[in-house]
Design a protein around this motif. Structure first.
Motif, short mmCIF file in Angstrom:
data_model
loop_
_atom_site.label_atom_id
_atom_site.label_comp_id
_atom_site.label_asym_id
_atom_site.label_seq_id
_atom_site.Cartn_x
_atom_site.Cartn_y
_atom_site.Cartn_z
N TYR A 163 1.70 6.60 -7.10
CA TYR A 163 1.88 8.02 -8.05
C TYR A 163 3.02 8.38 -8.10
O TYR A 163 3.52 9.23 -8.84
CB TYR A 163 0.63 8.78 -8.00
CG TYR A 163 0.47 9.50 -6.51
CD1 TYR A 163 1.35 10.23 -5.97
CD2 TYR A 163 -0.42 8.79 -5.55
CE1 TYR A 163 1.14 10.97 -4.92
CE2 TYR A 163 -0.61 9.28 -4.33
CZ TYR A 163 0.34 10.15 -3.84
OH TYR A 163 0.10 10.81 -2.55
N LEU A 164 4.14 7.89 -6.85
CA LEU A 164 5.33 8.65 -6.76
C LEU A 164 6.14 7.58 -7.38
O LEU A 164 6.05 6.34 -7.81
CB LEU A 164 5.54 8.51 -5.39
CG LEU A 164 4.98 9.80 -4.51
CD1 LEU A 164 5.23 9.50 -3.06
CD2 LEU A 164 5.04 11.03 -5.00
N GLU A 209 11.23 8.81 -5.09
CA GLU A 209 10.30 10.09 -4.48
C GLU A 209 9.66 9.17 -3.21
O GLU A 209 9.78 9.76 -2.10
CB GLU A 209 9.27 10.22 -5.30
CG GLU A 209 9.79 11.31 -6.32
CD GLU A 209 8.62 11.71 -7.42
OE1 GLU A 209 8.93 12.71 -8.26
OE2 GLU A 209 7.74 10.95 -7.60
N HIS A 213 0.97 -1.22 0.07
CA HIS A 213 0.05 -0.10 -0.20
C HIS A 213 0.82 1.28 0.04
O HIS A 213 0.90 2.06 0.98
CB HIS A 213 -0.88 -0.09 1.23
CG HIS A 213 -1.91 -0.96 1.35
ND1 HIS A 213 -2.52 -1.63 2.46
CD2 HIS A 213 -2.62 -1.63 0.19
CE1 HIS A 213 -3.35 -2.51 1.96
NE2 HIS A 213 -3.43 -2.52 0.83
N TYR A 214 1.54 1.23 -0.90
CA TYR A 214 2.48 2.35 -1.03
C TYR A 214 2.08 3.57 -1.86
O TYR A 214 0.76 3.28 -2.66
CB TYR A 214 3.83 2.11 -1.46
CG TYR A 214 4.52 1.12 -0.64
CD1 TYR A 214 4.78 1.39 0.52
CD2 TYR A 214 4.88 -0.31 -1.09
CE1 TYR A 214 5.34 0.51 1.41
CE2 TYR A 214 5.25 -1.24 -0.40
CZ TYR A 214 5.67 -0.95 1.10
OH TYR A 214 6.13 -1.76 1.77
N HIS A 215 2.37 4.76 -2.12
CA HIS A 215 2.01 5.77 -2.80
C HIS A 215 2.37 5.47 -4.08
O HIS A 215 3.47 5.87 -4.54
CB HIS A 215 2.49 7.14 -2.25
CG HIS A 215 1.86 7.64 -0.86
ND1 HIS A 215 2.35 7.06 0.29
CD2 HIS A 215 1.09 8.53 -0.51
CE1 HIS A 215 1.82 7.31 1.35
NE2 HIS A 215 0.89 8.19 0.80
#
Lengths: 267, 252
Positions: B93-94, B98, B89-91
């Protein structure tokens, strides 16, 4: 604290810049703007062109305000749905800084969007030789304050319900709608339909009207500016008062969002 | 004790007044320096226990303490804690770089580009540093989490099913990094279904079934317990099967 706020804000802005739904919506707005401007190409009088510029400014500010208002909701909902919020919650100083950054990112977007519209209006005025009215700047600032009020309310509502429900709730529970409903109910009572449920509904709507947020708390006082784009000294005071109201609503929305996020089970 | 749970009970309310007991008076003690594994079949309550320890879920009764305190989202104790979630569950869109930089900054550690790139090179994902996390394989996404842990250098690391879906090479790389972190003094609490992997890394384990702790001991002692139960069994997997089946028949 400051470093985390900056890190969150940069990441939120990247999220907005890389979000395809938002990009698609922006492109759609550009297209709509082009369609709106098309008839003006065939107008030859300054007064007609002034009306077109006023109309375009109004529509574009409305679109920018609609997008800005929904940004907090979009960021919050996306991160909750993707469960990235768990990674935020397990870092020091989680929600107070993150929510502040969500508001700041949306506000920055709002400032940029309304500024672009204001610049476009200025450019059109110059290009078409229409005398530029300071009222356009006033209008931009008013729309920005209204965006901030809606942003605060929608973001806070987004922590307790589904985004669609949040939007529908705010669409009903706001000063404009409740005022209209109140006037209709009042007219019905005055017309002789003096049933108890109707009177109770009128009372309930009146109570809700005073509790619900207003997007334009000084709308009556600023009506002349909105219609003529001529700004008197007193109008600037109403503008500052509108910004103060927006700040107050923003502070309330921020606190409600943080409290509700802290209370949620984050599994 | 670095982590303690005391009569930890979680009851989920379902529709039509139905309830689900996810955890039932769970008592666990995890020492500093332990590599502790939470084992159990699906629905045993492993992730729920982890969420309670992390303060992401409020227990119905009892409590979970980490560093002697009950955690809540964003509390200061998270300076010394890192968490790798179950699904990546990482961001997404980075980009990889980043994301690692962002998580390190949130943890309040130095995230200067040369330091971040060193860690990415160490984990063999430097070539993918400009790749969006969304485009990464599960193994690479897990390495993003591990990179953040290496930058963070926490005292306590929580891992939720970290090796699920990883290929053998990624699993070995991941295991080596975890063992290295544990050797350097990082305590680890890990949920896992992969008993063979747990046997290689963990020194203590608890087995949960239907929200209850049915066994908690050193991994070697659990393996021995499996051997006692069925005569000649030698792996943690065999011991796990024997203990869980014995508990199921006792509660049938």
């Amino acid at each position: 604290m400051r470093d985390r706020f900056i890190a969150h804000t940069i990441v939120n802005l990247k999220f907005l810049a890389r979000n395809r739904v938002l990009l698609g919506f922006a492109l759609l707005l550009l297209l709509a703007c082009a369609v709106l401007l098309l008839p003006a190409m065939f107008l030859d009088t300054t007064s007609n062109r002034f009306e077109v510029i006023k109309y375009v400014a109004d529509r574009l500010h409305l679109a920018a305000a609609a997008i800005t208002s929904a940004l907090g909701l979009l960021v919050l909902w996306s991160h909750r749905r993707a469960r990235t919020i768990k990674l935020i919650a397990t870092k020091p100083g989680a929600f107070d800084v993150w929510v502040a950054s969500v508001f700041a990112s949306a506000a920055l977007f709002g400032v940029a969007a309304h500024t672009v519209v204001a610049l476009l209006v200025f450019a059109l005025s110059v290009a078409w030789g229409v005398p530029y009215q300071i009222g356009f700047v006033f209008l931009s600032a008013t729309w920005l304050a209204q965006s901030a009020i809606a942003l605060a309310c929608l973001t806070a509502l987004g922590t307790v319900c589904h985004p669609i429900v949040a939007i529908l709730t705010l669409a009903f529970a706001n000063g404009w709608t409740l005022h209209s409903v109140g006037v209709t109910l009042g007219a019905a009572v005055e017309a002789g339909h003096d049933a108890l449920p109707l009177r109770a509904a009128r009372l309930a709507v009146s109570a809700l009207y005073y509790a619900a947020p207003s997007f334009a708390p000084f709308e009556d006082q600023m009506r002349v500016v909105n219609e003529t784009l001529r700004v008197a000294a007193i109008d600037w005071r109403y503008l500052w008062a509108t910004f103060a109201y927006a700040l107050l609503t923003g502070a309330f929305g921020y606190m409600a969002t943080v409290v509700m996020l802290r209370r949620r089970q984050l599994t | 004790m670095i982590v303690e749970t005391e009569d930890l009970t979680v009851v989920f309310r379902r529709r039509f007044r139905r309830t689900l007991v996810a955890l039932d008076s769970v008592n666990l003690s995890i020492r500093e320096g332990d590599f502790f594994a939470l084992l159990g079949p699906n629905g045993a309550g492993k992730s729920t226990a982890l969420y309670c320890m992390l303060g992401l879920l409020r227990p119905s009764s009892g409590e979970a303490r980490v560093f002697g305190r009950r955690l809540r989202p964003g509390c200061d104790e998270f300076r010394d804690i890192a968490y790798l979630p179950e699904e990546p569950h990482y961001h997404d869109y980075l980009t990889v770089e980043e994301a690692v930089t962002y998580y390190a900054r949130l943890a309040g550690v130095d995230a200067a580009p040369p330091r971040v790139r060193d860690v990415l090179e160490r984990l063999d994902i430097a070539s993918a540093r400009s790749t969006p996390v969304a485009a990464c394989s599960k193994g690479m996404k897990q390495k993003v989490g591990i990179a953040h842990c290496l930058l963070h250098e926490p005292r306590l690391l929580f891992l939720d099913e970290p090796m699920r879906g990883l290929d053998p090479i990624a699993t070995k790389d991941f295991r080596d990094v975890l063992l290295d972190l544990n050797r350097r003094g990082v305590s680890v609490v890990m949920n896992s279904h992969l008993l063979s992997e747990v046997e290689l890394v963990a020194n203590r384990a608890a087995i949960l079934a239907d929200g209850r702790v049915v066994a908690v001991d050193d991994v070697s002692a659990l393996v021995d317990r499996g051997r006692d139960a069925s005569g000649g069994r030698r792996t943690l997997e065999d011991a796990f099967m024997a203990i869980v089946k014995k508990d199921a028949s006792a509660h049938a």
